[in-house]
Enzyme design. Structure first.
Site, PDB file in Angstrom:
ATOM      1  N   HIS A 198       0.852  -1.190   0.000  1.00 22.63           N
ATOM      2  CA  HIS A 198       0.000   0.000   0.000  1.00 22.63           C
ATOM      3  C   HIS A 198       0.887   1.239   0.000  1.00 22.63           C
ATOM      4  CE1 HIS A 198      -4.160  -1.436   0.496  1.00 22.63           C
ATOM      5  NE2 HIS A 198      -3.571  -2.530   0.968  1.00 22.63           N
ATOM      6  N   THR A 236      13.467  -9.778   2.174  1.00 22.91           N
ATOM      7  CA  THR A 236      13.369  -8.434   1.584  1.00 22.91           C
ATOM      8  C   THR A 236      14.313  -8.235   0.407  1.00 22.91           C
ATOM      9  OG1 THR A 236      14.996  -7.596   3.161  1.00 22.91           O
ATOM     10  CG2 THR A 236      12.657  -7.477   3.793  1.00 22.91           C
ATOM     11  N   ARG A 269      18.725 -13.369   6.506  1.00 19.85           N
ATOM     12  CA  ARG A 269      20.165 -13.340   6.224  1.00 19.85           C
ATOM     13  C   ARG A 269      20.629 -14.735   5.851  1.00 19.85           C
ATOM     14  NH1 ARG A 269      19.339  -9.766  10.413  1.00 19.85           N
ATOM     15  NH2 ARG A 269      20.239  -7.661  10.124  1.00 19.85           N
ATOM     16  N   LYS A 289      23.599 -20.454   5.524  1.00 14.84           N
ATOM     17  CA  LYS A 289      24.467 -21.508   4.993  1.00 14.84           C
ATOM     18  C   LYS A 289      24.372 -21.498   3.480  1.00 14.84           C
ATOM     19  CE  LYS A 289      25.283 -26.495   5.287  1.00 14.84           C
ATOM     20  NZ  LYS A 289      24.813 -27.776   5.880  1.00 14.84           N
TER      21      LYS A 289
END
Length: 543
Positions: A457, A513, A528, A531
């Protein structure tokens, strides 16, 4: 002088009882001019009976202790012990029943003078005979013998109480040298063999004036009242006396009179009543008038000949049959419920599969794919804008999933595309929102509660943030592409403009993200790299 009477005390694992009974009897033997022998017949007890008897003999108690190496059962213990008794008379005395002081001397006197075939000693019942007392008990026994019919009428079915019967063992052995016959074994009533034989062949009988035996109630060894008195006793009476015998009629009718009211009370109120009767008053069988209604009712029951007896016996057997029938019905109902539940569960599974297939067919028809592929859609799902779906193979969607392709939002217009490869699966509660493009390549697997969206939005501009979220325009930062054989963990969120490489793994509850390289494990918020499997061989190319 030779012995006249042997008192046999059969016992099994009742050390506390026999330890109290034996000294009480031995104390009276000296008053009987050594005419009495006491024998304790131990049926291989596993408690301290042997040690207790040895201690009593050491203290000076004069009795014989016979211990069997193995337990041969109650019937076997009775008959085997009788075979070793050499006196004329025998008295089988229960280890939990106590004669009133002076009873043994009166019994010896009656046996010497009257020489009856059977001497019956009346009893009184207590919760614990060793702690009870009979005040002013009269131990005298009438010296005049009575005939067999009067004796049977006054003792009736209480002849089954073994501690009350003193009998002529020598005469019994002459009549039946091999002991009880086969029909008496295993009936819990082996003593009736010598009682019934002496009733048939004897001529002199005696009864004590009042109760001289303190008997312990509710300590029978666990036999079934219905089986013993409702089945075994009538069968043994008919086998010994014949169905039409007067003696047998008296015993069966007294059994019905004593047990029928108690049985009816049990069936009606689900517990035993207090009805007790040891002897039948003469007026119950008399012909005179003037009886009160209760006695008249009892006389009616008794004079009903076989009808009352058959009614009592059938009622005694009926309760066991009804209980067995109820258990059988309950078992059948339980099995029927289990079968029905299995059938219902099977139908539910088949119905769920059929509905999923039907929803898949509808979903496939509504989509914009030119080809038709197997699609299985779970229940309670929400689907919007399926014309923008391009399906290229098998698809499985769980329950409560939301797949929403927005072609219009407020005054905005979009051309959404959801590209789905082959063998893609989504677990329950997944949510995919598309205004631009979302691609799920071959073999992608989404766990439960995965959120994928290529839009938001508005953006993060100052003017946009000053606007209420519901009024902001939908803004896409770019498509979401999940390459083949990627695995998205439970609760993960894939935000707009993200590309997840081939064979990558996104951990549970991760918020992705930015792009994820191929064959990489990511997790966290924001996600993150945890491995990298760069050393592994490359996955096979797409065919």
């Amino acid at each position: 002088m030779s012995k006249l009477l042997t008192v046999v005390i059969p016992t099994y694992n009742r050390c506390d009882y026999v330890r109290q009974l034996v000294p009480a009897l031995c104390a009276e033997v000296s008053a009987c001019c050594d005419l009495v022998d006491i024998v304790v017949s131990d049926n291989a007890s596993t408690d301290d009976t042997a040690a207790a008897m040895a201690a009593l003999q050491t203290e000076g108690c004069r009795f014989r202790y016979l211990r069997r190496p193995v337990n041969i059962g109650m019937d076997g213990n009775f008959t085997e012990t009788l075979a070793m008794v050499e006196t004329r008379y025998c008295w089988l005395l229960g280890d939990d029943d106590v004669p009133v002081p002076g009873t043994l001397q009166s019994v010896v006197g009656t046996l010497s003078q009257v020489q009856p075939d059977i001497l019956y000693l009346r009893s009184a019942w207590f919760p614990n005979a060793f702690e009870a007392s009979l005040s002013d008990a009269d131990t005298t026994i009438p010296s005049e013998p009575i005939d067999v019919f009067e004796f049977t009428r006054r003792t009736n079915y209480w002849l089954t109480f073994i501690s009350s019967v003193v009998f002529d063992l020598a005469r019994y052995k002459c009549i039946a040298p091999h002991g009880p016959t086969a029909e008496f074994r295993g009936t819990m009533l082996p003593q009736l063999h010598w009682v019934f034989l002496l009733l048939r062949h004897g001529s002199k009988f005696a009864i004590s004036n009042c109760a001289v035996i303190k008997a312990t109630g509710n300590n029978s060894g666990g036999y079934s009242l219905t089986q013993v008195f409702g089945v075994n006793l009538p069968r043994l009476v008919d086998a010994s006396f014949g169905p039409a015998s007067r003696l047998g009629w008296i015993i069966k009718q007294s059994n019905a009179l004593s047990n029928l009211p108690r049985l009816l009370h049990t069936v009606r109120f689900a517990h035993l009543g207090d009805f007790k009767l040891e002897s039948l008053p003469p007026e119950f069988l008399g012909k005179g008038d003037g009886l009160d209604p209760t006695k008249a009712l009892y006389r009616t029951i008794l004079t009903g000949a076989p009808a009352a007896a058959n009614l009592a016996l059938r009622l005694l057997q009926m309760r066991g049959k009804v209980l067995s029938w109820r258990l059988a019905v309950r078992a059948r109902l339980r099995r029927a419920r289990l079968r029905s539940q299995r059938i219902v569960d099977g139908l539910r599974r088949r119905t769920a599969v059929a509905l999923a297939w039907m929803r898949g067919v509808f979903w496939s028809l509504r989509s914009g794919s030119a080809e038709r592929h197997p699609v299985f859609i779970g229940s309670q799902g929400q689907f919007l804008g399926l014309r923008g779906v391009r399906l290229h193979g098998r698809l499985t969607v769980g329950i409560r999933c939301r797949i929403e392709l927005y072609e219009r939002y407020s005054d905005q217009r979009f051309h959404p595309l959801l590209w789905i490869g082959a063998n893609v699966s989504m677990e329950n509660d997944c949510h995919i929102g598309v205004t631009n493009r979302v691609e799920l390549h071959d073999g992608v697997m989404l766990a439960s509660r995965v959120y994928i969206s290529d839009h938001a939005h508005g953006d993060t501009g100052e003017s946009t943030l000053r606007t209420r979220p519901v009024l902001r325009h939908l803004h896409s930062k770019g498509p979401v592409i999940i390459e083949r054989n990627a695995w998205i963990g439970e609760g993960a969120a894939i935000l707009p403009g993200v590309r997840i490489g081939e064979g990558a793994i996104v951990g549970a509850n991760a918020v992705v993200t930015r792009d994820v390289p191929p064959r990489t494990v990511v997790g966290g918020a924001p996600a993150r790299i945890i491995k990298t499997a760069s050393g592994l061989a490359s996955l096979p190319e797409r065919p």
